[in-house]
Enzyme design. Structure first.
Site, PDB file in Angstrom:
ATOM      1  CB  ALA A 116      -6.264 -15.657  44.706  1.00 41.47           C
TER       2      ALA A 116
ATOM      3  CG  ASP B 214      -5.771  -9.629  39.938  1.00 41.49           C
ATOM      4  OD1 ASP B 214      -6.385 -10.240  40.767  1.00 41.49           O
ATOM      5  OD2 ASP B 214      -4.877  -8.621  40.441  1.00 41.49           O
TER       6      ASP B 214
HETATM    7 CA    CA Z   1      -6.143 -10.655  42.936  1.00 40.03          CA
END
Ligand code: CA
Length: 727
Positions: A211, A333
């Site tokens: 990702a 994140d």
């Molecule tokens: Ca990540």
């Protein structure tokens, strides 16, 4: 059967009947290997001598019921045997122990089988990872393997799932988990696998990373016997114009705006997955959306389902059952992929079967395992992005400014996470979860016109949408003016929702390993500076034993019993200060009470000299080589050829610089494919390879001329011993 010898025998009695047990073990070694069946795995609690799956049992509590090694005698724990690895990358792989054999995956996907009594290697398997996918990973690590009916399963860095004959080490099958039939185009090159597969009901479950680079997340089930794909659950919707795979995707698409599918959307399943025989559900966590910055990703700040979520599906079909999104519109994140476990707790007087996760975002989540209902969420480490979680809506109560919407925000936990991939453990007798917890800080900032939107130090391969390395007035970094990471072992009470004890903080870029808890009232964890394995008192946190491992410890240890003796097995190894070429002493270490083996003294190490040939190539060739280097090489070997991760070769000191033929042998012909350096012949022509070498020679001469200052800021090579593989 070994189990008849192993179960609850006293130390003396074991010695008396050791001969009989030894014979049984030999029979096991000569009988079927990795004979893990559905019945054995579901009832794994009844075979405490074994460690047949990644988390010990399907609950993934990493709790060994063995108690021969305990708080009263752990001070006599000693090394019983060790076996050297030939890799100098970081070791994340938690081993398995099945019927007399230890199986372990090491860095770059090499799997070893050892005789668990002696350490003799029974076989070694190398999948020879290669191809463009090796450019898109965050460390050549592997976290573990699965076993089922005579086979060992592993996901590879080039995104294959392989089945290995547990008896011989021969490859039985190997399938591409993102085959051309998915029609993903270039995106297919950006997947890699580091997580341990899970296996249940004749199926192997695996997801993939990526990702940070821009992929569409998924988890898939493959037939354990044949490798045929049974089902695939995408975690984020694809292009609506092509129709949705299922209702869950259609609902998710309503939480996105713009053209998210062009960057894949993210939501990768890169670590935690738990099969629960109680509910017959498969749970897994999903990672960040792509890119990290929510406003860059989706101007309307939609929730972006099902990123940063825990999802439950039916293991037979992959059908969606429930989800809980920890971080709607994630901007930090905050992957929800940290290791999870199931447990049975009494909450408010009611017996509950729950799913537990200390998440990267700093909160410890307790969910009802059958429904996904949020039962509690409390911070287990320093948190400054949310003041709490609303139990009615399940949504975080965000702190104004934390989305760095007005100015940079020094985030806690930073993107390193309050707890990352390192496995936790649970002692059901004490009711405590042991978390390798981190205090982490990281400045997040919107991109500015001159800052770019990428991770500048990593060669522009990332798709993050933030500014990296922003220099900010410390006054603006409130409430946390700190940077970096430290960590400690914490004992967390999931019922009282509080820390019961914690160790001192280990202030080092790689402070903790995975954890093992045992019925001997012990908790094992590698710690501080990455050179020790320690045992702590499970009730008090007192350190009762430690061992100089000569190297970092990242993987979670396991325990097993053989010939009536309890063992602790730890796969250790992390890059050494001094660079890739320094010996790292990566090994399997196995301990028992009274063990007398001694590790060899580390040999003195002299770093290779910076001794490049003269730089004679034309400036335009060097410049072109620099561009190619940035595009293809820098993610592993470091931007500007100086910031190499310690676990990858510093190419400026490579002997390959002295002859183009040797350089081409590695870069174009794959001469080091067995070490994880696949051929780049598809991407680079011989002329390109010559330009890259010319660039490296030029950089090496510049660095040599500049002296120690050539390493950039500061006067000496920086300590690059950060752990790789944080995704
Ligand atoms: Ca990540």
């Amino acid at each position: 059967m070994i189990r008849t010898c192993a179960l609850r025998l006293g130390w003396l009695l074991s010695l008396v009947i050791m001969a009989a047990c030894s014979r049984s073990t030999d029979q096991a070694l000569s009988g079927p290997a990795a004979n893990v069946t559905a019945e054995r795995l579901v009832a794994a609690d009844n075979e405490p001598a074994q460690w047949m799956s990644y988390g010990g049992t399907y609950s993934e509590q990493r709790f060994s019921k063995l108690e021969q090694i305990n708080t009263g005698n752990v001070n006599t724990l000693g090394l019983q045997w060790y076996a050297d690895y030939e890799t100098n990358q970081d070791q994340h792989g938690s081993p398995l122990y099945i019927d007399g054999v230890i199986y372990v995956s090491t860095a770059r996907n090499v799997v070893h089988a050892f005789d668990a009594r002696t350490g003799k290697e029974l076989w070694k398997y190398n999948p020879m990872i290669e191809g463009p996918r090796l450019r898109y990973n965050l460390g050549l690590v592997n976290r573990g393997i699965a076993a089922w009916e005579g086979k060992i399963y592993m996901g590879t860095l080039d995104a294959r799932l392989v089945a290995i004959d547990a008896k011989t080490g021969a490859e039985v099958w190997s399938v591409d988990t993102v085959p051309a039939s998915l029609d993903l185009g270039d995106m297919a090159d950006k997947y890699s696998i580091t997580m341990a597969p899970r296996v249940a009901k004749g199926k192997v479950f695996i997801g993939a990373s990526g990702a940070e680079f821009g992929v569409r997340g998924w988890i898939a089930a493959f037939d354990a016997a044949t490798g045929e794909e049974v089902w695939r659950f995408w975690t984020v919707p694809g292009d609506p114009a092509e129709g949705f795979e299922n209702d869950a995707m259609e609902k998710a698409a309503a939480t996105w705006s713009g053209e998210w599918w062009k960057l894949g959307g993210g939501g990768t399943v890169w670590d935690a997955a738990v099969y629960d025989p109680v509910t017959d559900l498969l749970y897994f966590g999903t990672g960040n959306a792509t890119p990290w910055n929510a406003r860059v990703r989706d101007e309307q700040l939609g929730d972006n389902l099902y990123t940063a979520s825990i999802i439950a599906v039916r293991p037979d079909t992959g059908e969606y059952v429930w989800h809980y999104q920890q971080v709607p519109a994630d901007a930090w994140d905050y992957d929800a992929v940290s290791p999870m476990m199931t447990a049975d707790l009494v909450l408010d007087g009611e017996q509950r079967h729950v799913l537990l996760q200390p998440s990267k975002n700093g909160f410890f989540y307790v969910l009802d395992a059958a429904t996904g209902k949020l039962l509690s969420a409390e911070p287990f480490t320093e948190v400054n992005w949310a003041s709490g979680i609303d139990l009615e809506t399940g949504r975080p109560i965000e702190v104004p400014g934390a989305r760095y919407e007005r100015e940079p925000w020094n985030l806690a936990p930073g993107v390193q996470g309050g707890h990352s991939w390192h496995p936790n453990a649970f002692n059901p007798e004490l009711g405590l979860v042991y978390i390798p917890a981190w205090e982490a800080y990281f400045t997040m900032a919107n991109p500015t016109p001159d800052s770019g939107t990428r991770a500048g130090a990593s060669g522009g391969m990332f798709t993050l949408g933030i500014s990296m390395g922003v220099r900010v007035d410390p006054d603006k970094l409130k409430p946390y003016a700190r940077q970096g990471v430290s960590g400690r072992l914490k004992a967390w009470d999931p019922v009282a929702r509080k820390v019961v004890w914690e160790t001192e903080a280990f202030a080092h870029p790689r402070p903790t390993s995975g954890v093992l808890a045992t019925a001997g009232n012990l908790v094992f964890m590698g710690n501080g500076g990455g050179q020790r394995l320690s045992a702590y008192h499970a009730a008090t946190g007192e350190e009762l034993w430690s061992f100089d491992t000569q190297t970092a410890v990242f993987a979670a240890p396991i325990s097993y019993e053989l010939d009536g003796v309890q063992y602790i097995a730890a796969s250790v190894g992390g890059a050494a200060q001094g660079g890739y070429f320094a010996p790292t002493h990566a090994r399997m270490l196995v301990f028992a009470l009274g063990g007398k083996a001694v590790l060899p003294e580390p040999a003195p190490y002299t770093p290779p000299e910076l001794n490049p040939p003269p730089s004679t190539a034309p400036a335009e060739v060097i410049a072109r080589g620099g561009e190619l280097y940035s595009q293809y090489c820098s993610v592993c070997h470091g931007a500007n050829a100086v910031m190499a991760r310690t676990s990858f070769p510093n190419l400026t000191v490579s002997p390959m610089l002295h002859a183009q033929s040797g350089f081409d042998a590695v870069v174009l012909q794959g001469a080091r494919a067995d070490r994880g350096m696949g051929s780049f012949a598809k991407e680079l022509t011989p002329e390109d390879s010559a330009a890259v070498r010319a660039y490296l020679i030029a950089r090496a001469n510049e660095i040599k001329a500049a002296g120690p200052a050539g390493f950039g800021p500061g006067s000496a090579p920086p300590d690059r011993r950060r752990e790789t593989g944080h995704e």
